[in-house]
Scaffold this motif. Structure first.
Motif, short mmCIF file in Angstrom:
data_model
loop_
_atom_site.label_atom_id
_atom_site.label_comp_id
_atom_site.label_asym_id
_atom_site.label_seq_id
_atom_site.Cartn_x
_atom_site.Cartn_y
_atom_site.Cartn_z
N ARG A 15 0.84 -1.21 0.00
CA ARG A 15 0.00 0.00 0.00
C ARG A 15 0.87 1.25 0.00
O ARG A 15 0.59 2.21 -0.72
CB ARG A 15 -0.92 0.00 1.21
N ALA A 16 1.93 1.26 0.80
CA ALA A 16 2.82 2.42 0.86
C ALA A 16 3.50 2.64 -0.49
O ALA A 16 3.64 3.77 -0.95
CB ALA A 16 3.87 2.23 1.96
N LYS A 17 3.90 1.56 -1.13
CA LYS A 17 4.55 1.66 -2.43
C LYS A 17 3.60 2.21 -3.50
O LYS A 17 4.03 2.86 -4.44
CB LYS A 17 5.06 0.28 -2.86
N GLY A 18 2.31 2.01 -3.32
CA GLY A 18 1.32 2.49 -4.27
C GLY A 18 0.97 3.97 -4.13
O GLY A 18 0.24 4.52 -4.95
N LEU A 19 1.51 4.62 -3.11
CA LEU A 19 1.23 6.05 -2.92
C LEU A 19 1.97 6.88 -3.97
O LEU A 19 3.05 6.50 -4.41
CB LEU A 19 1.68 6.50 -1.52
N PRO A 20 1.41 8.04 -4.33
CA PRO A 20 2.13 8.94 -5.25
C PRO A 20 3.43 9.43 -4.62
O PRO A 20 3.54 9.52 -3.40
CB PRO A 20 1.16 10.11 -5.44
N GLY A 21 4.41 9.77 -5.46
CA GLY A 21 5.76 10.17 -5.10
C GLY A 21 6.02 10.76 -3.73
O GLY A 21 6.61 10.11 -2.88
N GLY A 22 5.63 11.99 -3.50
CA GLY A 22 5.93 12.67 -2.25
C GLY A 22 5.28 12.00 -1.05
O GLY A 22 5.88 11.93 0.02
N TYR A 23 4.08 11.51 -1.21
CA TYR A 23 3.39 10.83 -0.12
C TYR A 23 4.13 9.54 0.25
O TYR A 23 4.29 9.23 1.42
CB TYR A 23 1.94 10.52 -0.50
N ARG A 24 4.58 8.82 -0.76
CA ARG A 24 5.35 7.60 -0.52
C ARG A 24 6.65 7.94 0.23
O ARG A 24 7.00 7.28 1.20
CB ARG A 24 5.66 6.89 -1.83
N GLY A 25 7.33 8.98 -0.20
CA GLY A 25 8.56 9.41 0.46
C GLY A 25 8.32 9.81 1.91
O GLY A 25 9.12 9.50 2.79
N ALA A 26 7.20 10.48 2.16
CA ALA A 26 6.87 10.89 3.52
C ALA A 26 6.60 9.67 4.40
O ALA A 26 7.08 9.59 5.53
CB ALA A 26 5.66 11.81 3.52
N VAL A 27 5.84 8.71 3.88
CA VAL A 27 5.55 7.50 4.66
C VAL A 27 6.83 6.73 4.95
O VAL A 27 7.05 6.25 6.07
CB VAL A 27 4.51 6.61 3.93
N GLU A 28 7.72 6.64 3.97
CA GLU A 28 8.99 5.94 4.18
C GLU A 28 9.83 6.64 5.25
O GLU A 28 10.45 5.99 6.09
CB GLU A 28 9.75 5.82 2.87
N ALA A 29 9.86 7.97 5.22
CA ALA A 29 10.62 8.73 6.22
C ALA A 29 10.03 8.52 7.61
O ALA A 29 10.77 8.30 8.58
CB ALA A 29 10.62 10.21 5.85
#
Length: 124
Positions: A26-40
């Motif tokens: 699910r996290a990988k499916g997020l759009p660019g910046g949102y994915r980066g924020a979740v990873e951080a």
């Protein structure tokens, strides 16, 4: 759940592998910046691992729920984390754990990573 999955160190930290993999997909499916924020935030939250796997799994699932909804609504990352990302993440983690020691380096990395992600929040 198989016995080895219940007792392994990974299961104690993040919960059942199936739930962890579903969260990561699910996290990988997020759009660019949102994915980066979740990873951080995920990296930072690893310092706050709750004492039970259920709380940990719930914490990460709730995190991705929040960012999926924000992405769907077009809410900018700063609209989610505010001006002080550390304060946001600490408050978020407090709902699941007493917290843990977070090195200054991890706090700086969180802030830097969210700055980059917030700049990319409109990229889809």
């Amino acid at each position: 759940m198989p016995e080895d999955e219940k007792n392994g160190i990974l299961a104690k930290m993040i919960g059942p592998k199936k739930r962890w993999r579903a969260y990561k997909a699910r996290a990988k499916g997020l759009p660019g910046g949102y994915r980066g924020a979740v990873e951080a935030i995920e990296r930072y939250l690893m310092h706050f691992v709750p004492t039970d796997a259920e709380s940990t799994a719930s914490m990460f699932e709730d995190l991705v729920d929040l960012f999926e909804q924000a992405a769907a609504d077009g809410t900018p990352i700063r609209g989610i984390v505010g001006e002080d990302p550390k304060e946001f993440v600490d408050a978020f983690a407090a709902n699941y754990s007493e917290g843990g020691y977070v090195p200054a380096r991890a706090r700086k990395q969180l802030i830097d990573d969210l700055e980059r992600a917030a700049g990319d929040s409109t990229a889809v």
